[in-house]
Design an enzyme around this catalytic site. Sequence first.
Site, PDB file in Angstrom:
ATOM      1  N   PRO A   2      44.978  37.020  40.770  1.00  0.00           N
ATOM      2  CA  PRO A   2      44.701  36.704  42.173  1.00  0.00           C
ATOM      3  C   PRO A   2      43.419  35.881  42.302  1.00  0.00           C
ATOM      4  CG  PRO A   2      45.234  39.024  41.904  1.00  0.00           C
ATOM      5  CD  PRO A   2      45.064  38.464  40.528  1.00  0.00           C
ATOM      6  N   GLU A   3      43.405  35.015  43.294  1.00  0.00           N
ATOM      7  CA  GLU A   3      42.240  34.172  43.535  1.00  0.00           C
ATOM      8  C   GLU A   3      41.500  34.668  44.771  1.00  0.00           C
ATOM      9  OE1 GLU A   3      43.292  30.007  43.025  1.00  0.00           O
ATOM     10  OE2 GLU A   3      44.838  30.569  41.579  1.00  0.00           O
ATOM     11  N   LYS A  53      36.138  37.324  42.312  1.00  0.00           N
ATOM     12  CA  LYS A  53      37.370  38.078  42.072  1.00  0.00           C
ATOM     13  C   LYS A  53      37.094  39.557  41.822  1.00  0.00           C
ATOM     14  CE  LYS A  53      39.577  33.920  40.302  1.00  0.00           C
ATOM     15  NZ  LYS A  53      40.300  33.264  39.196  1.00  0.00           N
ATOM     16  N   GLN A  70      40.981  41.830  36.903  1.00  0.00           N
ATOM     17  CA  GLN A  70      41.342  41.033  35.733  1.00  0.00           C
ATOM     18  C   GLN A  70      42.825  40.642  35.838  1.00  0.00           C
ATOM     19  OE1 GLN A  70      39.616  43.993  33.005  1.00  0.00           O
ATOM     20  NE2 GLN A  70      38.077  42.466  32.464  1.00  0.00           N
ATOM     21  N   ASN A 169      43.602  28.852  39.696  1.00  0.00           N
ATOM     22  CA  ASN A 169      44.505  27.799  39.246  1.00  0.00           C
ATOM     23  C   ASN A 169      45.293  27.139  40.375  1.00  0.00           C
ATOM     24  OD1 ASN A 169      45.288  26.306  36.953  1.00  0.00           O
ATOM     25  ND2 ASN A 169      47.252  27.359  36.907  1.00  0.00           N
ATOM     26  N   ARG A 260      45.374  25.930  30.933  1.00  0.00           N
ATOM     27  CA  ARG A 260      46.137  26.435  32.071  1.00  0.00           C
ATOM     28  C   ARG A 260      47.062  25.336  32.569  1.00  0.00           C
ATOM     29  NH1 ARG A 260      43.412  30.392  34.937  1.00  0.00           N
ATOM     30  NH2 ARG A 260      45.427  30.751  35.960  1.00  0.00           N
TER      31      ARG A 260
END
Length: 287
Positions: A2-3, A53, A70, A169, A260
């Site tokens: 999650p961002e 985060k 994480q 991302n 990524r």
Amino acid sequence: MPEGPEIRRAADRLAAAVVGQPLLRVEFAFPQLKPYERKLRRHRIESITPRGKALLTAFDNGWTLYTHNQLYGVWKVAPAGHWPATTRSLRVALETAQSAILLYSASAIEMWRSDQIESHPFLQSLGPDVLDPALDATAVAARLGSPAFCHRALGGLLLDQGFLAGLGNYLRAEILYATRLHPALRPVDLSARQRNALARQCLAIPRLSYATRGVEPRPGMRKDLQVHEGAAFHFHAFKREDEPCERCGTTIARISSNSRPLFLCPHCQPDKCAGTGRGSGCGKIRG
């Protein structure tokens, strides 16, 4: 993972369920945290605050719980006494008379004195949070132009929590698409206009995602919560490989950037400067 917007929405849900109510049940899975079960019972949660985060859960007795999901951690809200059946490992349970908030599968869990929590190594490493209303585009543009960041390729810089906390991302892909920039470019390669546009989108896109992602446009929705002729947040590049670019029709490509996947339009986001052309690093893909 999650961002920032997802973490903040999770914090909002958790806070709405338990903040201000006495804790009747407290459980920690890790032995070193067991002594805090007694210390926290009958006390109240004052706030649940995202930092990048991570989440900081502050109690009224001067202690703060630091957690980071994480890759695998997840918080859930449940009615008091009715915890969900799951194969996940329960790590933290904080229950009031009405609701429980439950953390599963996470391993980064620590208790700190509230007056010392800012000394936590992870918090010390963070840049400004993109969802902090006090952060503005002028400050972000200054960071882009600073010696610490101006020679970094954007593909890596926008994932670095030391630059701006809360980006990840999907936000990286959407910010670069919105600004028509290739991930191999560096801030030093850009014109002042491009850097300023990048700074604005580094804040606007995460904030729009937090406010409207998954929300259908409706009559009366504030204009600052809308984008692209009234549409709520949606992906223009992320995970749209093999689909046409909404601007030019070129097929969206998937590449690897900093290990990524990254999604971009090869036509709208060329690996060269669209501004002054004075950046010596333009034109080559850098690792």
